[in-house]
Design an enzyme around this catalytic site. Structure first.
Site, PDB file in Angstrom:
ATOM      1  N   LYS A 183      -5.206  54.633  43.439  1.00  0.00           N
ATOM      2  CA  LYS A 183      -3.973  53.877  43.138  1.00  0.00           C
ATOM      3  C   LYS A 183      -2.849  54.893  43.180  1.00  0.00           C
ATOM      4  CE  LYS A 183      -1.640  51.589  39.296  1.00  0.00           C
ATOM      5  NZ  LYS A 183      -1.823  50.845  38.038  1.00  0.00           N
ATOM      6  N   ARG A 233       1.309  46.739  45.760  1.00  0.00           N
ATOM      7  CA  ARG A 233       1.929  45.981  44.675  1.00  0.00           C
ATOM      8  C   ARG A 233       3.170  45.288  45.194  1.00  0.00           C
ATOM      9  NH1 ARG A 233       1.336  48.187  39.447  1.00  0.00           N
ATOM     10  NH2 ARG A 233       3.409  47.375  38.999  1.00  0.00           N
ATOM     11  N   ASP A 282       1.051  55.730  42.752  1.00  0.00           N
ATOM     12  CA  ASP A 282       2.255  55.236  42.071  1.00  0.00           C
ATOM     13  C   ASP A 282       3.527  55.824  42.688  1.00  0.00           C
ATOM     14  OD1 ASP A 282       3.627  53.798  40.167  1.00  0.00           O
ATOM     15  OD2 ASP A 282       2.462  54.549  38.468  1.00  0.00           O
ATOM     16  N   ASP A 323       5.653  46.131  36.922  1.00  0.00           N
ATOM     17  CA  ASP A 323       4.440  46.000  36.103  1.00  0.00           C
ATOM     18  C   ASP A 323       4.320  44.641  35.424  1.00  0.00           C
ATOM     19  OD1 ASP A 323       4.312  48.613  36.761  1.00  0.00           O
ATOM     20  OD2 ASP A 323       4.003  49.355  34.735  1.00  0.00           O
ATOM     21  N   ASP A 333      -3.205  56.427  34.869  1.00  0.00           N
ATOM     22  CA  ASP A 333      -2.424  57.631  34.570  1.00  0.00           C
ATOM     23  C   ASP A 333      -3.014  58.413  33.386  1.00  0.00           C
ATOM     24  OD1 ASP A 333      -0.358  59.387  34.762  1.00  0.00           O
ATOM     25  OD2 ASP A 333       1.238  57.916  34.486  1.00  0.00           O
ATOM     26  N   TRP A 362       5.637  49.057  43.433  1.00  0.00           N
ATOM     27  CA  TRP A 362       6.306  47.985  42.684  1.00  0.00           C
ATOM     28  C   TRP A 362       7.109  47.020  43.566  1.00  0.00           C
ATOM     29  CZ3 TRP A 362       9.031  52.845  40.984  1.00  0.00           C
ATOM     30  CH2 TRP A 362       8.189  53.672  40.249  1.00  0.00           C
TER      31      TRP A 362
HETATM   32  C1  GAL Z   1       3.397  52.301  36.571  1.00  0.00           C
HETATM   33  C2  GAL Z   1       2.383  51.428  37.264  1.00  0.00           C
HETATM   34  C3  GAL Z   1       1.400  50.957  36.216  1.00  0.00           C
HETATM   35  C4  GAL Z   1       0.711  52.150  35.611  1.00  0.00           C
HETATM   36  C5  GAL Z   1       1.747  53.120  35.055  1.00  0.00           C
HETATM   37  C6  GAL Z   1       1.126  54.413  34.620  1.00  0.00           C
HETATM   38  O1  GAL Z   1       4.355  52.754  37.486  1.00  0.00           O
HETATM   39  O2  GAL Z   1       3.025  50.349  37.876  1.00  0.00           O
HETATM   40  O3  GAL Z   1       0.450  50.088  36.805  1.00  0.00           O
HETATM   41  O4  GAL Z   1      -0.090  52.771  36.572  1.00  0.00           O
HETATM   42  O5  GAL Z   1       2.753  53.417  36.007  1.00  0.00           O
HETATM   43  O6  GAL Z   1       2.064  55.317  34.149  1.00  0.00           O
END
Ligand code: GAL
Length: 524
Positions: free
Chosen positions: A144, A198, A146, A202, A70, A181
């Site tokens: 990736k 996933r 999200d 996290d 991110d 998630w």
């Molecule tokens: C979460 C994700 C993390 C990371 C994060 C970045 O939702 O599960 O691995 O990417 O966002 O903001």
């Protein structure tokens, strides 16, 4: 199993077009910026990481993806397109991808299936085709994707499928890593759409969290693997030395060993999340362990699973090509006592081997063959530690058709694992329990030994009072300095923890506020 596969394939067929088949179908390996840097990323640092992936030997060990997480973009689209953050990526993402490629690495990027990413950068919901095209033009090899800032009525499967189809349309093979998630059981539908998904929220750098993620993975092995796709247990924390400092029970070296071995056994993608500019040798050696990587990248591609548990003793296992089994015997006991070990025994029938079959046992972290065993193998495992074994039958029948879910029940009552611990196994020269008489004689012996050890008086006479005082003062001063240093480190560690906790809470608050503006959805 055949029937289950057929049903799954039929169901998947109904869902729509499969993701483009990807490479050799093995779990992806590489580096991701999130665990090491959070949103503090920039092009110079990423180029340095690319250099280090090569010079430290990670690329050649199989870690080929370098993935931005991110916060790489501007906060607003330009002409409807995502653009690189001007301050932190002034040369643009294409130039960075070219640099990464020039190092023999592949380049990955991050996006979001909602209106904003979790760090409040633009999401791709409704922009899937234009974003997929942008990624393809930049030479992206891995996405990736999200799950922040999405409303419930934007059905999760639709959102993830839309980006999958957009990626397929570009014609560029892009590894599609779903990051929702574990919401709405992605293992039941994601194989249709992407290459990995996933299965949990996290990962955090704490022992408790690593244990929690392992618990979430139980029972999932039959739903992933080669030709299907891979469960993603989230990125690695191996090497992050603040693990131990942040949390009083945070992973220490043996916990890193367990974390790495089990992520590898589950066939999770192995994404390094440590700042390679300051990695220490033991963490690097762990990440470069060829035999652990070989378990992860095994041709058969069947994920491991929990096959036995009794309290804090656990056994995980997976079949390997050619009939061998990878076995991880683990001790989850947390209380540090005078007995920091437990015996664990794995029985051949738990691994689908004949009870009297001769098998070679190799201790992978120890790097040695332990010999030929029949029926079972036992080891004493330290708290939070593992024995990672390769158990290979030396005589027939050998087959790699065994699966973790074919084993004995989790509650199997095997004799060795029901045996009450015996003192002679744990106490050298054990001579029975202490009685009043033996205690007295032991005390006497100790007194005699102490007397013999006393320094005979010399011609110099006893040390002067001033000397004794000076020694006491020196020891006290050292103690105070040492205590101060330890205290400072502790305070710093707790401060960092509080800062990161406060940052997380602030982020959560911002997201909640945004979500209540957007209406409540199924985002984080
Ligand atoms: C979460 C994700 C993390 C990371 C994060 C970045 O939702 O599960 O691995 O990417 O966002 O903001």
């Amino acid at each position: 199993m055949k029937a289950l596969q057929v049903v799954l394939l039929l169901l998947l067929g109904l869902l729509g077009a499969r993701a483009l088949p990807f490479g050799d179908g093995k779990p992806a390996m590489g580096f991701n910026t999130w665990n090491a840097f959070r949103t503090d990323i920039n092009e110079k640092q990423i180029m340095k990481i690319a250099d280090l992936m090569v010079s430290l030997g990670l690329r050649d060990a199989g870690y080929t993806y370098l993935n931005l997480d991110d916060a790489w973009s501007e906060k607003q689209r330009v002409g409807g397109k995502l653009v690189a953050n001007k301050e932190r990526f002034p040369s643009g993402i294409k130039a960075l991808a070219d640099y990464v490629h020039s190092k023999g690495l592949k380049f990955g990027i991050y996006g979001d299936a909602g209106t904003m990413t979790c760090a409040l950068y633009p999401g791709s919901l409704g922009y899937e085709e234009v974003d997929a095209q942008t990624f393809a033009e930049w030479g992206v090899d891995y996405l990736k994707y999200d799950n922040c800032f999405a409303k419930r009525e934007d059905w999760v499967l639709d959102r993830y499928r839309a980006m999958g189809e957009a990626l397929n349309k570009t014609g560029r093979p892009i590894f599609y890593s779903l990051c929702n998630w574990g919401v709405m059981e992605p293992w039941l539908w994601a194989p249709q759409i992407g290459h990995s998904w996933r299965i949990t929220e996290d990962i955090l750098p704490t022992w408790d969290n690593v244990v929690k993620l392992l618990d979430y993975s139980v029972g999932l092995s039959r739903l992933a693997g080669k030709g299907i796709g891979h469960h993603d247990m989230d990125m690695l924390y191996v090497g992050n030395d603040h693990l131990g400092e942040y949390h009083p029970y945070g992973p220490f070296y043996q916990e890193h060993k367990m974390h790495f071995a089990l992520w590898a056994l589950m066939k999770s993608p192995l994404m390094v999340g440590h700042d390679l500019r300051r990695i220490n040798q033991s963490s690097l050696d762990l990440l470069l362990n060829k035999e652990i990587i070989a378990i992860n990248q095994d041709e058969l591609g069947v994920p491991g699973d929990l096959i036995w548990q009794q309290g804090t003793r656990r056994i995980f296992a997976a079949p390997l090509t050619g009939g061998a089994r990878a076995v991880v015997m683990a001790n989850f006991q947390t209380t540090q006592t005078q007995y920091p070990m437990s015996n664990v025994t794995v029985y051949w029938e738990q691994l689908g081997l004949r009870r009297d079959q001769a098998a070679g046992v190799r201790d992978i972290y120890g790097g040695q063959d332990l010999g030929v065993f029949r029926g079972s193998f036992s080891a004493a495992i330290a708290t939070h530690d593992v024995a990672v074994l390769r158990i290979a039958p030396l005589e027939g029948p050998t087959n790699d058709g065994w699966r973790p879910w074919h084993g004995q029940p989790l509650y199997a009552a095997q004799p060795a694992n029901l045996a009450v611990p015996q003192p002679q196994d744990w106490i050298p020269n054990y001579s029975g329990p202490r009685t009043a008489a033996s205690a007295q004689s032991q005390d006497k012996q100790q007194q005699q030994k102490a007397a013999q050890r006393q320094v005979p008086s010399t011609s110099h006479g006893p040390p002067s009072f001033a000397l004794v005082l000076a020694c006491v003062a020196a020891v006290a001063a050292l103690g105070v300095v040492g205590y101060y240093i330890v205290l400072q480190r502790r305070l710093r560690g707790w401060q960092q923890l509080e800062d990161s906790e406060a940052a997380r809470k602030a982020g959560e608050l911002a997201r909640m506020q945004q979500r209540s503006k957007d209406g409540w959805g199924n985002g984080a």
